[in-house]
Design a protein around this motif. Structure first.
Motif, PDB file in Angstrom:
ATOM      1  N   VAL A 147     -69.798 -11.167  32.227  1.00 40.75           N
ATOM      2  CA  VAL A 147     -70.555 -12.361  31.214  1.00 40.75           C
ATOM      3  C   VAL A 147     -72.835 -11.650  30.830  1.00 40.75           C
ATOM      4  CG1 VAL A 147     -71.359 -14.378  31.142  1.00 40.75           C
ATOM      5  CG2 VAL A 147     -68.782 -14.312  31.566  1.00 40.75           C
ATOM      6  N   ILE A 148     -72.518 -11.982  30.284  1.00 44.28           N
ATOM      7  CA  ILE A 148     -74.362 -11.612  30.487  1.00 44.28           C
ATOM      8  C   ILE A 148     -75.200 -12.792  29.655  1.00 44.28           C
ATOM      9  CG2 ILE A 148     -76.305 -10.340  29.347  1.00 44.28           C
ATOM     10  CD1 ILE A 148     -74.164  -7.727  28.534  1.00 44.28           C
ATOM     11  N   VAL A 149     -75.935 -13.004  30.581  1.00 45.45           N
ATOM     12  CA  VAL A 149     -76.382 -14.367  29.813  1.00 45.45           C
ATOM     13  C   VAL A 149     -78.051 -14.173  30.729  1.00 45.45           C
ATOM     14  CG1 VAL A 149     -77.171 -16.880  31.809  1.00 45.45           C
ATOM     15  CG2 VAL A 149     -74.988 -15.778  31.699  1.00 45.45           C
ATOM     16  N   GLY A 150     -79.045 -14.576  29.716  1.00 42.53           N
ATOM     17  CA  GLY A 150     -80.109 -14.255  28.932  1.00 42.53           C
ATOM     18  C   GLY A 150     -80.577 -12.970  27.762  1.00 42.53           C
ATOM     19  N   GLY A 151     -81.487 -13.143  27.945  1.00 48.49           N
ATOM     20  CA  GLY A 151     -81.382 -11.932  26.842  1.00 48.49           C
ATOM     21  C   GLY A 151     -81.719 -12.134  25.692  1.00 48.49           C
ATOM     22  N   ASN A 152     -82.180 -11.491  24.461  1.00 52.69           N
ATOM     23  CA  ASN A 152     -82.786 -11.417  22.908  1.00 52.69           C
ATOM     24  C   ASN A 152     -81.879 -11.614  22.075  1.00 52.69           C
ATOM     25  OD1 ASN A 152     -85.633 -11.102  24.416  1.00 52.69           O
ATOM     26  ND2 ASN A 152     -84.908  -8.612  24.189  1.00 52.69           N
ATOM     27  N   GLU A 153     -81.861 -12.876  20.912  1.00 54.73           N
ATOM     28  CA  GLU A 153     -81.109 -12.882  20.628  1.00 54.73           C
ATOM     29  C   GLU A 153     -80.528 -11.906  19.530  1.00 54.73           C
ATOM     30  OE1 GLU A 153     -81.119 -17.851  18.228  1.00 54.73           O
ATOM     31  OE2 GLU A 153     -82.841 -16.693  19.710  1.00 54.73           O
ATOM     32  N   ARG A 154     -81.417 -11.027  19.454  1.00 58.03           N
ATOM     33  CA  ARG A 154     -81.754  -9.426  18.306  1.00 58.03           C
ATOM     34  C   ARG A 154     -80.334  -9.028  19.215  1.00 58.03           C
ATOM     35  NH1 ARG A 154     -86.287  -9.367  14.317  1.00 58.03           N
ATOM     36  NH2 ARG A 154     -86.689 -11.451  13.728  1.00 58.03           N
ATOM     37  N   MET A 155     -80.590  -8.399  20.171  1.00 58.17           N
ATOM     38  CA  MET A 155     -80.116  -7.732  20.994  1.00 58.17           C
ATOM     39  C   MET A 155     -78.264  -7.525  21.397  1.00 58.17           C
ATOM     40  SD  MET A 155     -81.896  -5.272  21.916  1.00 58.17           S
ATOM     41  CE  MET A 155     -81.661  -4.382  23.175  1.00 58.17           C
ATOM     42  N   VAL A 156     -77.686  -9.167  20.915  1.00 56.00           N
ATOM     43  CA  VAL A 156     -76.093  -9.317  21.171  1.00 56.00           C
ATOM     44  C   VAL A 156     -75.464  -8.519  21.012  1.00 56.00           C
ATOM     45  CG1 VAL A 156     -74.602 -11.259  21.183  1.00 56.00           C
ATOM     46  CG2 VAL A 156     -77.096 -11.387  21.685  1.00 56.00           C
ATOM     47  N   GLY A 157     -75.872  -7.842  19.854  1.00 60.72           N
ATOM     48  CA  GLY A 157     -74.711  -6.788  18.954  1.00 60.72           C
ATOM     49  C   GLY A 157     -74.245  -5.049  19.950  1.00 60.72           C
ATOM     50  N   THR A 158     -76.217  -5.406  20.520  1.00 54.81           N
ATOM     51  CA  THR A 158     -76.234  -4.128  21.042  1.00 54.81           C
ATOM     52  C   THR A 158     -75.656  -3.966  22.548  1.00 54.81           C
ATOM     53  OG1 THR A 158     -78.257  -3.154  20.013  1.00 54.81           O
ATOM     54  CG2 THR A 158     -77.950  -1.832  21.417  1.00 54.81           C
ATOM     55  N   TYR A 159     -75.902  -5.732  22.918  1.00 48.45           N
ATOM     56  CA  TYR A 159     -75.455  -5.824  24.277  1.00 48.45           C
ATOM     57  C   TYR A 159     -73.688  -5.176  24.615  1.00 48.45           C
ATOM     58  CZ  TYR A 159     -79.638  -7.688  25.682  1.00 48.45           C
ATOM     59  OH  TYR A 159     -81.663  -8.091  26.098  1.00 48.45           O
ATOM     60  N   GLU A 160     -73.370  -6.101  23.423  1.00 43.47           N
ATOM     61  CA  GLU A 160     -71.613  -5.493  23.414  1.00 43.47           C
ATOM     62  C   GLU A 160     -70.851  -4.780  23.115  1.00 43.47           C
ATOM     63  OE1 GLU A 160     -71.278  -8.471  20.164  1.00 43.47           O
ATOM     64  OE2 GLU A 160     -71.017 -10.066  21.408  1.00 43.47           O
ATOM     65  N   ASP A 161     -71.668  -3.145  22.382  1.00 45.98           N
ATOM     66  CA  ASP A 161     -71.890  -2.051  22.416  1.00 45.98           C
ATOM     67  C   ASP A 161     -71.714  -1.212  23.141  1.00 45.98           C
ATOM     68  OD1 ASP A 161     -70.919  -2.840  19.362  1.00 45.98           O
ATOM     69  OD2 ASP A 161     -73.676  -2.004  18.515  1.00 45.98           O
ATOM     70  N   ILE A 162     -72.319  -2.049  24.133  1.00 45.20           N
ATOM     71  CA  ILE A 162     -73.221  -1.090  25.528  1.00 45.20           C
ATOM     72  C   ILE A 162     -71.860  -1.545  26.655  1.00 45.20           C
ATOM     73  CG2 ILE A 162     -74.485  -0.722  27.451  1.00 45.20           C
ATOM     74  CD1 ILE A 162     -76.583  -1.144  25.655  1.00 45.20           C
ATOM     75  N   CYS A 163     -71.392  -2.325  26.585  1.00 42.77           N
ATOM     76  CA  CYS A 163     -70.816  -3.004  27.642  1.00 42.77           C
ATOM     77  C   CYS A 163     -68.595  -2.544  27.009  1.00 42.77           C
ATOM     78  CB  CYS A 163     -70.227  -4.577  27.213  1.00 42.77           C
ATOM     79  SG  CYS A 163     -71.598  -5.105  28.064  1.00 42.77           S
ATOM     80  N   PHE A 164     -68.941  -2.382  25.572  1.00 47.23           N
ATOM     81  CA  PHE A 164     -67.613  -1.227  25.286  1.00 47.23           C
ATOM     82  C   PHE A 164     -67.593  -0.062  25.298  1.00 47.23           C
ATOM     83  CE2 PHE A 164     -65.724   0.380  21.442  1.00 47.23           C
ATOM     84  CZ  PHE A 164     -64.293  -0.157  21.422  1.00 47.23           C
ATOM     85  N   CYS A 165     -68.866   0.862  25.265  1.00 52.45           N
ATOM     86  CA  CYS A 165     -69.028   2.201  25.366  1.00 52.45           C
ATOM     87  C   CYS A 165     -68.050   2.396  27.114  1.00 52.45           C
ATOM     88  CB  CYS A 165     -70.367   2.409  25.314  1.00 52.45           C
ATOM     89  SG  CYS A 165     -70.558   2.452  23.323  1.00 52.45           S
ATOM     90  N   HIS A 166     -68.280   1.150  28.072  1.00 53.63           N
ATOM     91  CA  HIS A 166     -68.547   1.153  29.956  1.00 53.63           C
ATOM     92  C   HIS A 166     -67.240   1.198  29.894  1.00 53.63           C
ATOM     93  CE1 HIS A 166     -72.019   3.207  31.126  1.00 53.63           C
ATOM     94  NE2 HIS A 166     -72.653   2.533  30.362  1.00 53.63           N
ATOM     95  N   GLY A 167     -66.277   0.805  28.679  1.00 55.62           N
ATOM     96  CA  GLY A 167     -64.964  -0.379  28.853  1.00 55.62           C
ATOM     97  C   GLY A 167     -64.998  -1.837  29.612  1.00 55.62           C
ATOM     98  N   PHE A 168     -65.723  -2.341  28.933  1.00 54.72           N
ATOM     99  CA  PHE A 168     -65.806  -3.904  29.500  1.00 54.72           C
ATOM    100  C   PHE A 168     -65.701  -4.660  28.608  1.00 54.72           C
ATOM    101  CE2 PHE A 168     -68.414  -2.250  33.200  1.00 54.72           C
ATOM    102  CZ  PHE A 168     -68.124  -2.293  34.324  1.00 54.72           C
ATOM    103  N   ASP A 169     -65.204  -5.905  28.337  1.00 54.62           N
ATOM    104  CA  ASP A 169     -64.945  -7.206  27.345  1.00 54.62           C
ATOM    105  C   ASP A 169     -66.130  -7.738  27.816  1.00 54.62           C
ATOM    106  OD1 ASP A 169     -62.407  -6.173  26.052  1.00 54.62           O
ATOM    107  OD2 ASP A 169     -61.552  -7.091  27.387  1.00 54.62           O
ATOM    108  N   SER A 170     -66.602  -8.069  26.448  1.00 52.57           N
ATOM    109  CA  SER A 170     -68.323  -8.576  26.952  1.00 52.57           C
ATOM    110  C   SER A 170     -68.548 -10.107  26.598  1.00 52.57           C
ATOM    111  CB  SER A 170     -69.369  -7.847  26.991  1.00 52.57           C
ATOM    112  OG  SER A 170     -69.418  -8.035  25.615  1.00 52.57           O
ATOM    113  N   LYS A 171     -68.534 -11.105  26.809  1.00 50.18           N
ATOM    114  CA  LYS A 171     -69.566 -12.226  26.151  1.00 50.18           C
ATOM    115  C   LYS A 171     -71.353 -12.500  26.823  1.00 50.18           C
ATOM    116  CE  LYS A 171     -66.062 -15.747  27.281  1.00 50.18           C
ATOM    117  NZ  LYS A 171     -65.932 -16.692  27.613  1.00 50.18           N
ATOM    118  N   VAL A 172     -71.542 -12.964  25.829  1.00 51.84           N
ATOM    119  CA  VAL A 172     -73.747 -12.828  25.708  1.00 51.84           C
ATOM    120  C   VAL A 172     -73.273 -14.448  25.621  1.00 51.84           C
ATOM    121  CG1 VAL A 172     -75.208 -11.529  25.191  1.00 51.84           C
ATOM    122  CG2 VAL A 172     -73.664 -10.570  25.549  1.00 51.84           C
TER     123      VAL A 172
END
Length: 98
Positions: free
Chosen positions: A4-29
């Motif tokens: 679970v990612i808390v904080g960050g930039n609204e426009r980066m949500v998709g990028t954060y999810e993609d990075i987590c997916f590449c590392h094998g994590f399910d993610s919530k932002v």
């Protein structure tokens, strides 16, 4: 594994999810608090806090849930994609050493 990612930039949500997916994590932002954050966090394997872009209220809620459920929390000042990538790599390396 989940993160679970808390904080960050609204426009980066998709990028954060993609990075987590590449590392094998399910993610919530959660970039902004909409309603009761504590109920939405769940019980992930890891919390990531972007400290420069998170409100104190969101940080307190996250830390309280992490402490209650014994979940590791990684803090990062920068909310960039490369910072998240580096943070997740370090977490994976530390898990592999155990």
């Amino acid at each position: 594994m989940s993160v679970v990612i808390v904080g960050g930039n609204e426009r980066m949500v998709g990028t954060y999810e993609d990075i987590c997916f590449c590392h094998g994590f399910d993610s919530k932002v959660f970039v902004k608090e909409k309603g009761c954050l504590r109920k939405k966090l769940g019980v992930p394997d890891l919390f990531v806090l972007f400290t420069n872009t998170v409100s104190h209220k969101m940080m307190k809620s996250t830390m309280k849930e992490a402490k209650k459920n014994n979940i590791p929390v990684l803090h990062c000042k920068s909310s960039s994609a490369s910072a998240l990538d580096h943070l997740l790599e370090q977490f994976e390396d530390s898990k592999n050493k155990l």
